[in-house]
Structures are given as structure tokens and as C-alpha cells.
Design an enzyme around this catalytic site. Sequence first.
Site, mmCIF file in Angstrom:
data_model
loop_
_atom_site.group_PDB
_atom_site.id
_atom_site.type_symbol
_atom_site.label_atom_id
_atom_site.label_comp_id
_atom_site.label_asym_id
_atom_site.label_seq_id
_atom_site.Cartn_x
_atom_site.Cartn_y
_atom_site.Cartn_z
ATOM 1 N N ALA A 1 -3.520 -0.908 -6.094
ATOM 2 C CA ALA A 1 -3.848 -0.157 -4.882
ATOM 3 C C ALA A 1 -3.262 1.245 -4.940
ATOM 4 O O ALA A 1 -2.185 1.462 -5.497
ATOM 5 C CB ALA A 1 -3.310 -0.884 -3.654
ATOM 6 N N GLY B 1 -2.808 -4.959 -8.751
ATOM 7 C CA GLY B 1 -4.226 -5.172 -8.481
ATOM 8 C C GLY B 1 -5.077 -5.156 -9.733
ATOM 9 O O GLY B 1 -6.134 -5.785 -9.779
ATOM 10 N N GLU C 1 4.294 -6.760 -7.270
ATOM 11 C CA GLU C 1 4.277 -6.485 -5.830
ATOM 12 C C GLU C 1 5.618 -6.762 -5.154
ATOM 13 O O GLU C 1 6.023 -6.048 -4.229
ATOM 14 C CB GLU C 1 3.170 -7.305 -5.150
ATOM 15 C CG GLU C 1 1.769 -6.740 -5.319
ATOM 16 C CD GLU C 1 1.118 -7.100 -6.641
ATOM 17 O OE1 GLU C 1 -0.060 -6.770 -6.840
ATOM 18 O OE2 GLU C 1 1.793 -7.725 -7.502
ATOM 19 N N GLU D 1 -5.053 -8.559 -10.848
ATOM 20 C CA GLU D 1 -5.861 -9.392 -9.950
ATOM 21 C C GLU D 1 -7.351 -9.270 -10.255
ATOM 22 O O GLU D 1 -8.106 -10.237 -10.117
ATOM 23 C CB GLU D 1 -5.544 -9.031 -8.503
ATOM 24 C CG GLU D 1 -4.136 -9.493 -8.119
ATOM 25 C CD GLU D 1 -3.701 -9.047 -6.741
ATOM 26 O OE1 GLU D 1 -3.322 -9.910 -5.939
ATOM 27 O OE2 GLU D 1 -3.726 -7.832 -6.474
#
Length: 270
Positions: A74, A118, A141, A121
Site C-alpha cells: 500500500a 501487499g 505489517e 498478498e
Amino acid sequence: MTSSATPAETPDEPAATYERRGHVGLITLNRPRAMNAVNSALSVAAGDALAAGADDEVRVVVITGAGRGFCAGADLKEVARGNRIDDRDHPERGFAGLARHWVDKPTVAAVNGFALGGGTEIVLACDVAVIDETASLGLPEVKRGLMAAAGGVIRLARQIPQKVALEAALTGEPIPADRAHELGLVNRVAPEGTALDVALGLAGVIAENAPLSVQYSKQVVHRSRDAGSDWDDPAWTLSDDAMKVVFASRDAREGPTAFAEKRAPRWEGR
């Protein structure tokens, strides 16, 4: 969904690009100066690109990053400003327009560089993954007071042993390419600078197969995970339902015919 800084960008550049190479669709996350960190523009462009992969001519979709990174996660500068980084018109697609965006076509991650948070992910959401030997995966994170909420804490433990997944999620430490391959998080480790080429080669092998056979095989693999024992009816019902569609297709006749005639099959996808 962690991140890197966001330098100034050229506004005319699309945040993600899409092109078709034969039967392979190629999505490139295109914010290289920000290590392809995810903002709203990227979420919209990448999600739309994956939707474009529904084209009947496309049999496999490859996802990679522009520049030296795959995806830094992000865009925390956008988050700090209070700006949205999702596609407000398609929240169901999830992070980067990809993390919860189901498509019947196989998806291949070409991890060409930095892919923590991310970025990892997105890799976890793909069906197959190729990683550059210099790249790493990981969910840092927790080091930022955040959580891998774009599928990281869900998918990691489904793809590797739970204790190993918990170590990765709770320490936030990176997983080098060789270790990711050893754990089964990726299918291939590519020599430096060749991840996209290797991924496209793998996608090409998949694309040579009968489209319906591939699509329904993917569907059953994913959906049978929660169907209980492979000795119980629910899993077999999923497989039997898929078999009925595949075996009744024109391609199911074309495959054996082409074999008997010693020629390459001409798939119709129906």
C-alpha cells in the site's frame, strides 16, 4: 499492506497496463518510481486489466511490476493523507483490484523484485508464481502497527505449514526466494532479471492446454479445499459437476481426435 515512499509521477502514465500476447494477458503494475505501491489509480487500472483477461482469447494472465520492483504494498503516503487506495466502484475486487478478484483463468505472478506486504498478498492470490532469485516475500505489517489484511494472514497459512506461516506473520521478517520455493510459496526461482520471461514461458505451457479443462481444473482445486475429506461426497460433487461440463465440450472430442491424427489440437474453449 505495507509500502514505500511515493516520488512525483507523470500523471499521463497509466498506473497499470494490459497487453495480450497470443493467448496470454500481461498486467504490469506501473508505478516504478514508487516501487509500484498501490494507490487508487493502480487499484482501478489493475482490477480493470484483470477483468479484461476474461476475453475468450486469453487463457492465462501474468501479473508483474514495472522497473525493479514487483509491488511495495500500500502507498502509505496516500494512507497517511487519509486518501483511499481502493477502487471505490469495485470494492469487491479487494486490494490492488486483485486480492479478492476471482477469474476463471489461471493467474501467474512474475515477481521481478521487491514484493513485501501487499506485494506478497498479490502473489498469494495468484495460482502460480515465479520469483527472481534476488527478490523476497514477507508480511512486515506488524512492524508498522498494521496487519496483512489483504489476504496475507488468511492465505499464508493455507499455502504453507501453520507454524511457519505464524512465524512469518508475527515476526514480519522477509522470506528469501530460495526459502519461498522450498516452502512451496512459489513454483520457480528465476535467474536475476528473468522472472517475467520464465513466467511467460510457464504461462505459455498452460495456454497450450484446453481452456475449459484448465478453467474447471482451477475451479475444483480452489473450491474443493473446504469440501471436507476427499473420500466424502461434497468434494466429489464439485469434481463431477465440472467433469460433466468439460467432457461434454467440443474440446473433449477435439483432444483425442488430434491425438489419433498426430496433430496439434485446435481448441475452441467450448
